[in-house]
Design a protein around this motif. Structure first.
Motif, PDB file in Angstrom:
ATOM      1  N   GLY A  22       1.685 -13.954 -11.217  1.00 26.60           N
ATOM      2  CA  GLY A  22       1.239 -13.417 -12.492  1.00 26.60           C
ATOM      3  C   GLY A  22       0.470 -12.129 -12.370  1.00 26.60           C
ATOM      4  N   ARG A  23       0.478 -11.492 -11.226  1.00 22.24           N
ATOM      5  CA  ARG A  23      -0.226 -10.217 -11.036  1.00 22.24           C
ATOM      6  C   ARG A  23       0.509  -9.427  -9.954  1.00 22.24           C
ATOM      7  NH1 ARG A  23      -3.279 -10.568  -6.353  1.00 22.24           N
ATOM      8  NH2 ARG A  23      -3.554 -12.695  -5.545  1.00 22.24           N
ATOM      9  N   LEU A  24       0.220  -8.154  -9.915  1.00 19.93           N
ATOM     10  CA  LEU A  24       0.807  -7.308  -8.880  1.00 19.93           C
ATOM     11  C   LEU A  24       0.088  -7.539  -7.551  1.00 19.93           C
ATOM     12  CD1 LEU A  24       1.312  -3.899 -10.755  1.00 19.93           C
ATOM     13  CD2 LEU A  24       3.090  -5.447  -9.917  1.00 19.93           C
ATOM     14  N   VAL A  62       0.847  -1.201   0.000  1.00 19.14           N
ATOM     15  CA  VAL A  62       0.000   0.000   0.000  1.00 19.14           C
ATOM     16  C   VAL A  62       0.882   1.251   0.000  1.00 19.14           C
ATOM     17  CG1 VAL A  62      -1.729   1.295   1.304  1.00 19.14           C
ATOM     18  CG2 VAL A  62      -1.898  -1.192   1.153  1.00 19.14           C
ATOM     19  N   ALA A  63       1.928   1.214   0.818  1.00 21.46           N
ATOM     20  CA  ALA A  63       2.859   2.345   0.831  1.00 21.46           C
ATOM     21  C   ALA A  63       3.597   2.464  -0.498  1.00 21.46           C
ATOM     22  CB  ALA A  63       3.863   2.185   1.981  1.00 21.46           C
ATOM     23  N   LEU A  64       3.897   1.324  -1.135  1.00 24.48           N
ATOM     24  CA  LEU A  64       4.566   1.361  -2.434  1.00 24.48           C
ATOM     25  C   LEU A  64       3.701   2.045  -3.476  1.00 24.48           C
ATOM     26  CD1 LEU A  64       6.793   0.533  -4.436  1.00 24.48           C
ATOM     27  CD2 LEU A  64       5.650  -1.692  -4.645  1.00 24.48           C
ATOM     28  N   TYR A  65       2.395   1.666  -3.544  1.00 25.21           N
ATOM     29  CA  TYR A  65       1.518   2.290  -4.519  1.00 25.21           C
ATOM     30  C   TYR A  65       1.339   3.781  -4.227  1.00 25.21           C
ATOM     31  CZ  TYR A  65       0.364  -2.463  -5.971  1.00 25.21           C
ATOM     32  OH  TYR A  65       0.433  -3.750  -6.430  1.00 25.21           O
ATOM     33  N   ASN A  66       1.256   4.130  -2.941  1.00 21.22           N
ATOM     34  CA  ASN A  66       1.143   5.555  -2.601  1.00 21.22           C
ATOM     35  C   ASN A  66       2.398   6.309  -3.016  1.00 21.22           C
ATOM     36  OD1 ASN A  66      -1.395   5.152  -1.487  1.00 21.22           O
ATOM     37  ND2 ASN A  66      -0.611   4.884   0.589  1.00 21.22           N
ATOM     38  N   GLU A 114      -4.202  -2.099  -9.785  1.00 22.27           N
ATOM     39  CA  GLU A 114      -4.706  -2.529 -11.090  1.00 22.27           C
ATOM     40  C   GLU A 114      -3.919  -1.920 -12.249  1.00 22.27           C
ATOM     41  OE1 GLU A 114      -7.483  -4.851  -9.162  1.00 22.27           O
ATOM     42  OE2 GLU A 114      -6.841  -4.814 -11.257  1.00 22.27           O
ATOM     43  N   CYS A 115      -2.847  -1.203 -11.972  1.00 17.93           N
ATOM     44  CA  CYS A 115      -2.082  -0.584 -13.057  1.00 17.93           C
ATOM     45  C   CYS A 115      -1.335  -1.661 -13.844  1.00 17.93           C
ATOM     46  CB  CYS A 115      -1.096   0.428 -12.478  1.00 17.93           C
ATOM     47  SG  CYS A 115       0.232  -0.333 -11.519  1.00 17.93           S
ATOM     48  N   SER A 116      -0.889  -1.276 -15.033  1.00 25.15           N
ATOM     49  CA  SER A 116      -0.125  -2.208 -15.861  1.00 25.15           C
ATOM     50  C   SER A 116       1.331  -2.208 -15.413  1.00 25.15           C
ATOM     51  CB  SER A 116      -0.216  -1.793 -17.324  1.00 25.15           C
ATOM     52  OG  SER A 116       0.433  -0.546 -17.521  1.00 25.15           O
ATOM     53  N   MET A 117       2.055  -3.250 -15.822  1.00 24.36           N
ATOM     54  CA  MET A 117       3.469  -3.326 -15.466  1.00 24.36           C
ATOM     55  C   MET A 117       4.271  -2.205 -16.115  1.00 24.36           C
ATOM     56  SD  MET A 117       4.217  -5.615 -13.292  1.00 24.36           S
ATOM     57  CE  MET A 117       5.985  -5.730 -13.542  1.00 24.36           C
ATOM     58  N   PRO A 124      -4.850 -10.845 -13.592  1.00 22.59           N
ATOM     59  CA  PRO A 124      -3.436 -10.997 -13.962  1.00 22.59           C
ATOM     60  C   PRO A 124      -2.899  -9.719 -14.594  1.00 22.59           C
ATOM     61  CG  PRO A 124      -4.715 -12.908 -14.659  1.00 22.59           C
ATOM     62  CD  PRO A 124      -5.714 -11.888 -14.209  1.00 22.59           C
ATOM     63  N   THR A 125      -1.693  -9.400 -14.251  1.00 16.97           N
ATOM     64  CA  THR A 125      -1.035  -8.206 -14.792  1.00 16.97           C
ATOM     65  C   THR A 125      -0.040  -8.639 -15.848  1.00 16.97           C
ATOM     66  OG1 THR A 125      -1.239  -7.142 -12.648  1.00 16.97           O
ATOM     67  CG2 THR A 125       0.288  -6.145 -14.231  1.00 16.97           C
ATOM     68  N   PRO A 126      -0.290  -8.329 -17.134  1.00 17.58           N
ATOM     69  CA  PRO A 126       0.673  -8.740 -18.171  1.00 17.58           C
ATOM     70  C   PRO A 126       2.017  -8.064 -17.953  1.00 17.58           C
ATOM     71  CG  PRO A 126      -0.965  -7.235 -19.069  1.00 17.58           C
ATOM     72  CD  PRO A 126      -1.398  -7.549 -17.685  1.00 17.58           C
ATOM     73  N   ALA A 127       3.071  -8.760 -18.377  1.00 21.57           N
ATOM     74  CA  ALA A 127       4.417  -8.205 -18.251  1.00 21.57           C
ATOM     75  C   ALA A 127       4.550  -6.976 -19.136  1.00 21.57           C
ATOM     76  CB  ALA A 127       5.458  -9.260 -18.630  1.00 21.57           C
ATOM     77  N   ALA A 128       5.492  -6.113 -18.801  1.00 22.75           N
ATOM     78  CA  ALA A 128       5.672  -4.867 -19.548  1.00 22.75           C
ATOM     79  C   ALA A 128       6.045  -5.144 -20.994  1.00 22.75           C
ATOM     80  CB  ALA A 128       6.746  -4.002 -18.873  1.00 22.75           C
ATOM     81  N   ALA A 129       6.830  -6.217 -21.255  1.00 22.16           N
ATOM     82  CA  ALA A 129       7.251  -6.520 -22.621  1.00 22.16           C
ATOM     83  C   ALA A 129       6.071  -6.938 -23.481  1.00 22.16           C
ATOM     84  CB  ALA A 129       8.313  -7.617 -22.607  1.00 22.16           C
TER      85      ALA A 129
END
Length: 249
Positions: A68-70, A8-12, A19-22, A76-81
Protein backbone atom coordinates in the motif's frame (compact mmCIF):
# COMPACT_ATOMS: atom_id res chain seq x y z
CA UNK A 1 20.20 -5.31 -3.75
CA UNK A 2 19.68 -6.38 -7.37
CA UNK A 3 19.26 -3.95 -10.26
CA UNK A 4 15.51 -4.74 -10.43
CA UNK A 5 14.94 -3.62 -6.82
CA UNK A 6 17.40 -0.72 -6.67
CA UNK A 7 14.66 1.74 -5.80
CA UNK A 8 17.14 4.48 -4.87
CA UNK A 9 18.38 4.41 -8.45
CA UNK A 10 14.76 4.41 -9.66
CA UNK A 11 13.92 7.57 -7.71
CA UNK A 12 17.12 9.23 -8.92
CA UNK A 13 16.24 8.30 -12.50
CA UNK A 14 12.77 9.87 -12.14
CA UNK A 15 13.89 12.87 -10.08
CA UNK A 16 11.53 12.01 -7.20
CA UNK A 17 11.65 10.73 -3.65
CA UNK A 18 9.85 7.87 -1.89
CA UNK A 19 7.18 10.20 -0.44
CA UNK A 20 5.83 11.28 -3.84
CA UNK A 21 2.29 10.47 -4.90
CA UNK A 22 1.47 7.71 -7.35
CA UNK A 23 0.21 10.30 -9.83
CA UNK A 24 3.55 12.11 -9.85
CA UNK A 25 5.37 8.77 -9.83
CA UNK A 26 3.59 7.56 -12.97
CA UNK A 27 3.89 10.90 -14.77
CA UNK A 28 7.62 11.04 -14.07
CA UNK A 29 8.01 7.45 -15.28
CA UNK A 30 6.20 8.13 -18.57
CA UNK A 31 8.22 11.29 -19.17
CA UNK A 32 11.48 9.38 -18.61
CA UNK A 33 10.33 6.60 -20.95
CA UNK A 34 9.81 9.24 -23.65
CA UNK A 35 13.40 10.40 -23.27
CA UNK A 36 14.92 6.90 -23.42
CA UNK A 37 12.67 5.32 -26.06
CA UNK A 38 14.18 4.74 -29.55
CA UNK A 39 11.37 6.78 -31.15
CA UNK A 40 12.46 9.87 -29.23
CA UNK A 41 14.17 12.25 -31.71
CA UNK A 42 15.71 14.87 -29.44
CA UNK A 43 18.52 12.68 -28.06
CA UNK A 44 19.98 9.20 -28.69
CA UNK A 45 17.97 6.23 -27.37
CA UNK A 46 19.28 4.13 -24.50
CA UNK A 47 17.50 0.77 -24.81
CA UNK A 48 19.41 -0.99 -22.02
CA UNK A 49 18.67 1.82 -19.57
CA UNK A 50 15.00 1.82 -20.59
CA UNK A 51 14.68 -1.93 -20.01
CA UNK A 52 16.24 -1.60 -16.55
CA UNK A 53 13.86 1.29 -15.77
CA UNK A 54 10.90 -0.89 -16.79
CA UNK A 55 11.98 -3.69 -14.44
CA UNK A 56 12.47 -1.33 -11.49
CA UNK A 57 9.11 0.35 -12.18
CA UNK A 58 7.34 -3.03 -12.30
CA UNK A 59 8.96 -4.04 -9.00
CA UNK A 60 7.83 -0.75 -7.41
CA UNK A 61 4.24 -1.33 -8.55
CA UNK A 62 4.30 -4.87 -7.10
CA UNK A 63 5.60 -3.45 -3.82
CA UNK A 64 2.80 -0.85 -3.78
CA UNK A 65 0.11 -3.46 -4.45
CA UNK A 66 1.44 -5.59 -1.58
CA UNK A 67 2.17 -2.93 1.05
CA UNK A 68 0.00 0.00 0.00
CA UNK A 69 2.97 2.36 -0.29
CA UNK A 70 5.96 2.96 -2.50
CA UNK A 71 9.30 1.40 -1.47
CA UNK A 72 10.98 3.54 1.17
CA UNK A 73 7.88 5.65 1.92
CA UNK A 74 6.93 6.22 5.55
CA UNK A 75 3.17 6.48 4.90
CA UNK A 76 0.66 4.75 2.62
CA UNK A 77 0.73 6.02 -0.94
CA UNK A 78 -2.79 6.40 -2.39
CA UNK A 79 -3.32 5.00 -5.86
CA UNK A 80 -3.21 7.45 -8.76
CA UNK A 81 -6.93 6.93 -9.50
CA UNK A 82 -7.90 7.97 -5.92
CA UNK A 83 -6.08 11.29 -6.27
CA UNK A 84 -7.56 12.29 -9.59
CA UNK A 85 -10.94 13.38 -8.13
CA UNK A 86 -9.67 16.04 -5.70
CA UNK A 87 -6.11 16.77 -6.66
CA UNK A 88 -4.88 19.24 -9.25
CA UNK A 89 -3.71 17.35 -12.33
CA UNK A 90 0.07 17.12 -12.67
CA UNK A 91 1.37 19.50 -15.36
CA UNK A 92 4.83 19.00 -16.88
CA UNK A 93 6.43 22.47 -16.86
CA UNK A 94 9.72 21.28 -18.33
CA UNK A 95 8.49 20.12 -21.73
CA UNK A 96 5.19 19.55 -23.54
CA UNK A 97 3.84 16.10 -22.76
CA UNK A 98 3.78 14.15 -26.06
CA UNK A 99 1.64 11.11 -26.70
CA UNK A 100 3.08 8.16 -24.70
CA UNK A 101 5.28 5.94 -26.85
CA UNK A 102 3.65 2.79 -25.51
CA UNK A 103 0.09 3.71 -26.62
CA UNK A 104 -0.96 1.95 -29.81
CA UNK A 105 -1.13 4.42 -32.76
CA UNK A 106 -4.70 5.29 -33.73
CA UNK A 107 -6.08 4.25 -30.34
CA UNK A 108 -7.36 6.85 -27.87
CA UNK A 109 -5.56 6.91 -24.53
CA UNK A 110 -7.65 5.99 -21.52
CA UNK A 111 -6.83 5.24 -17.90
CA UNK A 112 -7.62 1.56 -18.52
CA UNK A 113 -5.09 1.44 -21.35
CA UNK A 114 -2.62 3.19 -19.03
CA UNK A 115 -3.01 0.45 -16.39
CA UNK A 116 -2.62 -2.27 -19.00
CA UNK A 117 0.59 -0.71 -20.32
CA UNK A 118 2.25 0.17 -17.01
CA UNK A 119 4.55 -2.84 -17.14
CA UNK A 120 4.56 -4.20 -20.69
CA UNK A 121 6.42 -1.67 -22.79
CA UNK A 122 8.12 -2.53 -26.05
CA UNK A 123 11.67 -1.23 -25.68
CA UNK A 124 12.97 -2.81 -28.86
CA UNK A 125 14.52 -0.69 -31.59
CA UNK A 126 12.07 1.06 -33.87
CA UNK A 127 12.25 0.28 -37.59
CA UNK A 128 14.28 2.80 -39.54
CA UNK A 129 12.06 4.43 -42.14
CA UNK A 130 14.58 6.83 -43.63
CA UNK A 131 17.90 8.55 -43.11
CA UNK A 132 17.38 11.60 -40.87
CA UNK A 133 17.66 14.87 -42.72
CA UNK A 134 20.13 16.32 -40.21
CA UNK A 135 22.53 13.41 -40.62
CA UNK A 136 22.30 13.77 -44.39
CA UNK A 137 23.37 17.39 -44.11
CA UNK A 138 26.28 16.53 -41.80
CA UNK A 139 27.46 13.85 -44.22
CA UNK A 140 27.32 16.28 -47.14
CA UNK A 141 29.31 18.87 -45.17
CA UNK A 142 31.96 16.26 -44.28
CA UNK A 143 32.30 15.22 -47.93
CA UNK A 144 32.57 18.86 -48.99
CA UNK A 145 35.32 19.48 -46.41
CA UNK A 146 37.27 16.45 -47.66
CA UNK A 147 36.94 17.64 -51.26
CA UNK A 148 38.21 21.14 -50.34
CA UNK A 149 41.14 19.64 -48.40
CA UNK A 150 42.08 17.43 -51.36
CA UNK A 151 41.82 20.35 -53.79
CA UNK A 152 44.05 22.52 -51.59
CA UNK A 153 46.67 19.78 -51.32
CA UNK A 154 46.69 19.32 -55.10
CA UNK A 155 47.01 23.06 -55.64
CA UNK A 156 49.94 23.35 -53.22
CA UNK A 157 51.85 20.53 -54.91
CA UNK A 158 51.34 21.99 -58.44
CA UNK A 159 54.48 23.69 -59.88
CA UNK A 160 54.18 27.45 -60.32
CA UNK A 161 56.19 29.75 -62.62
CA UNK A 162 55.25 32.82 -60.62
CA UNK A 163 58.34 34.11 -58.69
CA UNK A 164 56.03 35.28 -55.92
CA UNK A 165 54.15 31.96 -55.87
CA UNK A 166 54.90 28.72 -53.98
CA UNK A 167 58.22 28.10 -55.76
CA UNK A 168 59.55 25.82 -53.03
CA UNK A 169 56.69 23.39 -53.69
CA UNK A 170 57.91 22.49 -57.20
CA UNK A 171 58.01 18.72 -57.57
CA UNK A 172 61.45 17.15 -58.09
CA UNK A 173 62.35 16.10 -61.61
CA UNK A 174 60.72 19.14 -63.32
CA UNK A 175 63.96 21.06 -63.86
CA UNK A 176 63.58 23.14 -60.70
CA UNK A 177 66.79 24.12 -58.82
CA UNK A 178 67.70 22.18 -55.73
CA UNK A 179 67.02 24.79 -53.02
CA UNK A 180 68.58 23.70 -49.73
CA UNK A 181 66.89 24.93 -46.59
CA UNK A 182 69.92 24.43 -44.28
CA UNK A 183 73.47 25.69 -44.34
CA UNK A 184 76.04 23.02 -45.18
CA UNK A 185 79.83 22.90 -45.37
CA UNK A 186 81.12 24.00 -48.78
CA UNK A 187 78.34 26.49 -49.58
CA UNK A 188 79.32 29.93 -50.94
CA UNK A 189 78.41 33.40 -49.71
CA UNK A 190 75.17 33.83 -51.78
CA UNK A 191 73.82 30.46 -50.59
CA UNK A 192 74.64 31.27 -46.96
CA UNK A 193 73.00 34.67 -47.23
CA UNK A 194 69.87 33.19 -48.82
CA UNK A 195 69.48 30.68 -45.98
CA UNK A 196 70.60 32.73 -42.95
CA UNK A 197 69.92 36.27 -44.12
CA UNK A 198 72.23 39.25 -43.68
CA UNK A 199 74.67 38.94 -40.77
CA UNK A 200 75.01 41.56 -38.06
CA UNK A 201 78.75 41.71 -38.65
CA UNK A 202 80.31 40.54 -41.94
CA UNK A 203 84.01 39.77 -42.59
CA UNK A 204 85.75 37.73 -45.26
CA UNK A 205 86.42 34.84 -42.90
CA UNK A 206 83.49 35.14 -40.48
CA UNK A 207 79.87 36.27 -40.32
CA UNK A 208 78.35 37.02 -36.91
CA UNK A 209 74.68 36.45 -36.08
CA UNK A 210 74.57 37.65 -32.49
CA UNK A 211 76.07 34.86 -30.33
CA UNK A 212 76.17 32.55 -33.38
CA UNK A 213 78.69 32.73 -36.23
CA UNK A 214 79.72 31.15 -39.54
CA UNK A 215 83.34 30.74 -40.75
CA UNK A 216 84.50 30.88 -44.40
CA UNK A 217 87.67 29.94 -46.23
CA UNK A 218 88.22 30.69 -49.89
CA UNK A 219 84.61 31.90 -50.06
CA UNK A 220 83.20 28.57 -48.83
CA UNK A 221 81.60 27.65 -45.51
CA UNK A 222 84.03 25.75 -43.28
CA UNK A 223 82.16 25.68 -39.98
CA UNK A 224 79.83 27.46 -37.61
CA UNK A 225 78.57 27.85 -34.06
CA UNK A 226 74.81 27.77 -33.51
CA UNK A 227 73.95 29.29 -30.11
CA UNK A 228 70.74 28.19 -28.35
CA UNK A 229 69.99 31.90 -27.92
CA UNK A 230 69.90 32.33 -31.70
CA UNK A 231 70.08 28.96 -33.48
CA UNK A 232 71.11 28.88 -37.12
CA UNK A 233 69.55 26.84 -39.93
CA UNK A 234 72.49 24.49 -40.35
CA UNK A 235 73.04 20.91 -41.47
CA UNK A 236 74.57 19.26 -38.41
CA UNK A 237 75.59 16.14 -40.35
CA UNK A 238 77.73 18.10 -42.83
CA UNK A 239 79.86 19.47 -39.99
CA UNK A 240 81.39 16.00 -39.48
CA UNK A 241 82.69 16.00 -43.06
CA UNK A 242 84.22 19.47 -42.94
CA UNK A 243 87.84 18.35 -43.42
CA UNK A 244 87.04 16.33 -46.56
CA UNK A 245 84.68 18.82 -48.18
CA UNK A 246 86.35 22.23 -47.62
CA UNK A 247 88.58 23.12 -50.59
CA UNK A 248 92.12 24.39 -50.15
CA UNK A 249 92.93 27.83 -51.47
Amino acid sequence: MSDDTDFVALYNELGLDAECSMLHFKHAYRRRVMQLHPDHQRQPADVARLQRLNRMYAAALDFHRTHGRLPGASRPTPAAADEDAGATPFVDTLAPAPTPAFVTPGRAWTRESESANDIEIDAGPAPVTGFPRRRRYLLMLALLALALYWWGAQKTSTPSLDPAGPGDAVSPGLGAPDLSLRLAVGMDHPQARRILGDPESEHAARWDYGPSWVEFRCGKVTGWYSSPLRPLKVDEESAHAATAEVPHC
